[in-house]
Enzyme design. Structure first.
Site, PDB file in Angstrom:
ATOM      1  N   LYS A  49       8.206 -60.413  45.454  1.00 13.56           N
ATOM      2  CA  LYS A  49       9.251 -59.399  45.636  1.00 13.56           C
ATOM      3  C   LYS A  49       8.808 -58.548  46.833  1.00 13.56           C
ATOM      4  O   LYS A  49       7.602 -58.313  47.017  1.00 13.56           O
ATOM      5  CB  LYS A  49       9.343 -58.570  44.338  1.00 13.56           C
ATOM      6  CG  LYS A  49      10.327 -57.455  44.369  1.00 13.56           C
ATOM      7  CD  LYS A  49      11.685 -57.857  43.858  1.00 13.56           C
ATOM      8  CE  LYS A  49      12.643 -56.668  43.959  1.00 13.56           C
ATOM      9  NZ  LYS A  49      14.008 -57.065  44.264  1.00 13.56           N
ATOM     10  N   CYS A 142      17.678 -57.386  53.859  1.00 17.70           N
ATOM     11  CA  CYS A 142      18.255 -56.808  52.635  1.00 17.70           C
ATOM     12  C   CYS A 142      19.546 -56.064  53.002  1.00 17.70           C
ATOM     13  O   CYS A 142      19.535 -55.210  53.890  1.00 17.70           O
ATOM     14  CB  CYS A 142      17.255 -55.856  51.983  1.00 17.70           C
ATOM     15  SG  CYS A 142      17.913 -55.125  50.474  1.00 17.70           S
ATOM     16  N   LYS A 180      12.759 -63.753  57.412  1.00 14.00           N
ATOM     17  CA  LYS A 180      13.885 -64.083  56.527  1.00 14.00           C
ATOM     18  C   LYS A 180      15.148 -63.440  57.087  1.00 14.00           C
ATOM     19  O   LYS A 180      15.227 -62.225  57.253  1.00 14.00           O
ATOM     20  CB  LYS A 180      13.607 -63.583  55.107  1.00 14.00           C
ATOM     21  CG  LYS A 180      14.722 -63.948  54.140  1.00 14.00           C
ATOM     22  CD  LYS A 180      14.336 -63.647  52.715  1.00 14.00           C
ATOM     23  CE  LYS A 180      15.445 -63.979  51.754  1.00 14.00           C
ATOM     24  NZ  LYS A 180      15.108 -63.623  50.375  1.00 14.00           N
TER      25      LYS A 180
HETATM   26  C1  LIG Z   1      18.343 -59.457  41.918  1.00 13.83           C
HETATM   27  C2  LIG Z   1      17.903 -59.936  43.252  1.00 13.83           C
HETATM   28  C3  LIG Z   1      16.890 -59.252  43.939  1.00 13.83           C
HETATM   29  C4  LIG Z   1      16.488 -59.681  45.211  1.00 13.83           C
HETATM   30  N1  LIG Z   1      15.473 -59.028  45.851  1.00 13.83           N
HETATM   31  C5  LIG Z   1      15.087 -59.439  47.092  1.00 13.83           C
HETATM   32  C6  LIG Z   1      14.017 -58.791  47.774  1.00 13.83           C
HETATM   33  O1  LIG Z   1      13.345 -57.901  47.247  1.00 13.83           O
HETATM   34  N2  LIG Z   1      13.730 -59.206  49.038  1.00 13.83           N
HETATM   35  C7  LIG Z   1      14.418 -60.245  49.655  1.00 13.83           C
HETATM   36  O2  LIG Z   1      14.119 -60.594  50.805  1.00 13.83           O
HETATM   37  N3  LIG Z   1      15.397 -60.907  48.999  1.00 13.83           N
HETATM   38  C8  LIG Z   1      15.748 -60.526  47.740  1.00 13.83           C
HETATM   39  N4  LIG Z   1      16.752 -61.194  47.097  1.00 13.83           N
HETATM   40  C9  LIG Z   1      17.437 -62.321  47.773  1.00 13.83           C
HETATM   41  C10 LIG Z   1      16.900 -63.680  47.309  1.00 13.83           C
HETATM   42  O3  LIG Z   1      15.530 -63.820  47.614  1.00 13.83           O
HETATM   43  C11 LIG Z   1      17.701 -64.854  47.941  1.00 13.83           C
HETATM   44  O4  LIG Z   1      17.562 -64.787  49.345  1.00 13.83           O
HETATM   45  C12 LIG Z   1      19.175 -64.807  47.595  1.00 13.83           C
HETATM   46  O5  LIG Z   1      19.385 -64.339  46.292  1.00 13.83           O
HETATM   47  C13 LIG Z   1      19.842 -66.189  47.733  1.00 13.83           C
HETATM   48  O6  LIG Z   1      19.213 -67.161  46.914  1.00 13.83           O
HETATM   49  P1  LIG Z   1      19.750 -67.561  45.431  1.00 13.83           P
HETATM   50  O7  LIG Z   1      21.193 -67.941  45.546  1.00 13.83           O
HETATM   51  O8  LIG Z   1      18.839 -68.671  44.991  1.00 13.83           O
HETATM   52  O9  LIG Z   1      19.565 -66.337  44.596  1.00 13.83           O
HETATM   53  C14 LIG Z   1      17.135 -60.803  45.805  1.00 13.83           C
HETATM   54  C15 LIG Z   1      18.139 -61.491  45.104  1.00 13.83           C
HETATM   55  C16 LIG Z   1      18.522 -61.079  43.847  1.00 13.83           C
HETATM   56  C17 LIG Z   1      19.596 -61.848  43.117  1.00 13.83           C
END
Ligand SMILES: Cc1cc2nc3c(=O)[nH]c(=O)nc-3n(C[C@H](O)[C@H](O)[C@H](O)COP(=O)(O)O)c2cc1C
Length: 406
Positions: A49, A142, A180
């Protein structure tokens, strides 16, 4: 050792992974304990995270999620307005060191974010590298709250700022540097190129897509409603996969660095598609939140089975296989034309969905005659709408015989 272990070895730049599946940052990697659990289940790596300096205040709201579900209650799309890690730098340096001691063969990436001052990023990156992180990932993507503080997607939408920040961190870290990317830009390539010019070894895409999940029609409050109000959040889960695939393939076609595919991966097939679109490895977040970290077992087994069936030596051999087939619209063939046919007429329930859709959204080519679907080839324009919406899979698209072009 499972049979598929050696078949799944994956190359990510200079790194060899046990398989292409990494647990990505979000709630599933909010603690060392969760990452430990995931490693025991077979994930090849994890991204923490996003870690921030202790001086950066992180206070989450509640609730912070909203979900869009299909008729069967399966997840289609997910919104979060969650912030970054609430744990201290000391907590993370301790956990990174402990995780690397216990799982030396896993790829542990420290995701970081700090104030717009590059020195803070450098300090944090250095601390994570010293703790033993295998790579540093810069979160410039983000989409909520952080842009209000001048970071997150606010940085990631400006190529110049991405280049400068990447260069600053590159100056202090020796381990691979990952950037990212945010999908919330009109064109991904200038930002991706800037990250590479700044010294990124690997790119990761995508972070969440900025969204407004919905409005509660009883209260007229936007969702997720936090004491009556909401904000624009980050969209993830199955619905964003097409956006992630597009962005990953664009990067893979144009840039000489490995890219990790993220967004809407919940089955091995999704991962295989990302790899075929050019991804070197993939990351998964929402699907783990919904179904647990154990999904990696099916993903590994499914991908291994597919590779064996296709006589591919591993994920590296699948990488980018679809790319030569992606190009300009004008280059698409007009020579081969298809038309709809009722391939499985016995399955037709005479629901009439195709008739209405073709009449009001197509070419008036379908009718029901004695409760059987009949397609008039001379009217069919080959758009394929009916083949997608038929609930019974009655209709298929077939190559129109030569000389039978509409
Ligand atoms: C609840 C939640 C919290 C997230 N927190 C972060 C974070 O702290 N930093 C980050 O770069 N991406 C964060 N993301 C983004 C994810 O790492 C990912 O890039 C995004 O959700 C797309 O992938 P997925 O469809 O598999 O979830 C978060 C996503 C979710 C759903």
């Amino acid at each position: 050792m499972p049979v598929h272990d050696s078949l799944l070895k994956t190359t990510l730049g200079t790194v060899t992974l046990n398989n292409p599946f990494l647990l990505t940052l979000g709630p599933p990697t909010a603690s060392g304990e969760q990452i430990r659990h995931a490693f025991r289940l077979g994930w090849a790596g994890a991204v923490t995270k996003t870690i921030v300096p202790d001086s950066m205040e992180i206070e989450d709201v509640s609730p912070r999620f909203a979900a869009w579900k299909g008729k069967d209650a399966g997840l289609l799309g997910f919104e979060n307005i969650e912030l970054l890690s609430k744990r201290s730098v000391l907590y993370w340096t301790g956990e990174i060191a402990a995780l690397k001691a216990e799982f030396p063969d896993r790829f542990l990436i420290a995701s970081i974010m700090a104030s717009p001052d590059p020195e803070e990023w450098q300090e944090l990156a250095g601390a994570m590298q010293d703790a033993g992180a295998d790579a540093i990932e810069l979160n410039v993507s983000c989409p909520h709250e952080m842009p209000e503080r001048g970071v997150g997607a606010a940085l990631g939408q400006h190529p110049g700022l991405v280049r400068e920040l990447t260069r600053a961190v590159r100056g202090v870290v020796k381990v691979p540097l990952i950037v990212k990317l945010t999908p919330n830009v009109t064109d991904i390539l200038p930002v991706a190129e800037a990250a590479v010019e700044g010294g990124a070894d690997i790119l990761a895409a995508i972070n969440t897509v900025q969204c407004l999940m919905g409005i509660d029609l009883e209260t007229l409050e936007p969702l997720p409603s936090v004491a009556g109000s909401s904000t624009y959040g980050g969209y993830s889960g199955p619905a964003v996969k097409p956006i992630g695939l597009r962005i990953v393939s664009q990067i893979a076609r144009e840039l000489p660095v490995p890219v990790m595919g993220i967004g809407g991966i919940s089955r091995w097939q999704d991962a295989a598609e990302y790899i075929a679109a050019g991804a070197s490895a993939v990351q998964v977040c929402t699907a783990v939140m919904w179904d647990g970290a154990g999904i990696v077992r099916d993903m590994n087994a499914g991908l291994a089975g597919y590779l064996a069936e296709k006589h591919l030596a591993g994920p590296d051999a699948l990488r980018g296989r679809a790319l030569p087939h992606i190009g300009a619209h004008a280059a698409l063939s007009r020579e081969i034309s298809r038309c709809a046919v009722a391939e499985f007429p016995d399955k037709c329930t005479s629901c009439g969905h195709c008739v209405v859709a073709c009449r009001d959204g197509g070419y008036h080519a379908i009718s029901l005659v004695e409760r059987q679907v009949v397609i008039d080839r001379s009217r069919c324009d080959g758009c394929s709408l009916c083949s997608h919406l038929c609930p019974e899979g009655v209709i298929a698209m077939q190559v129109r015989p030569q000389g039978n072009r509409r």
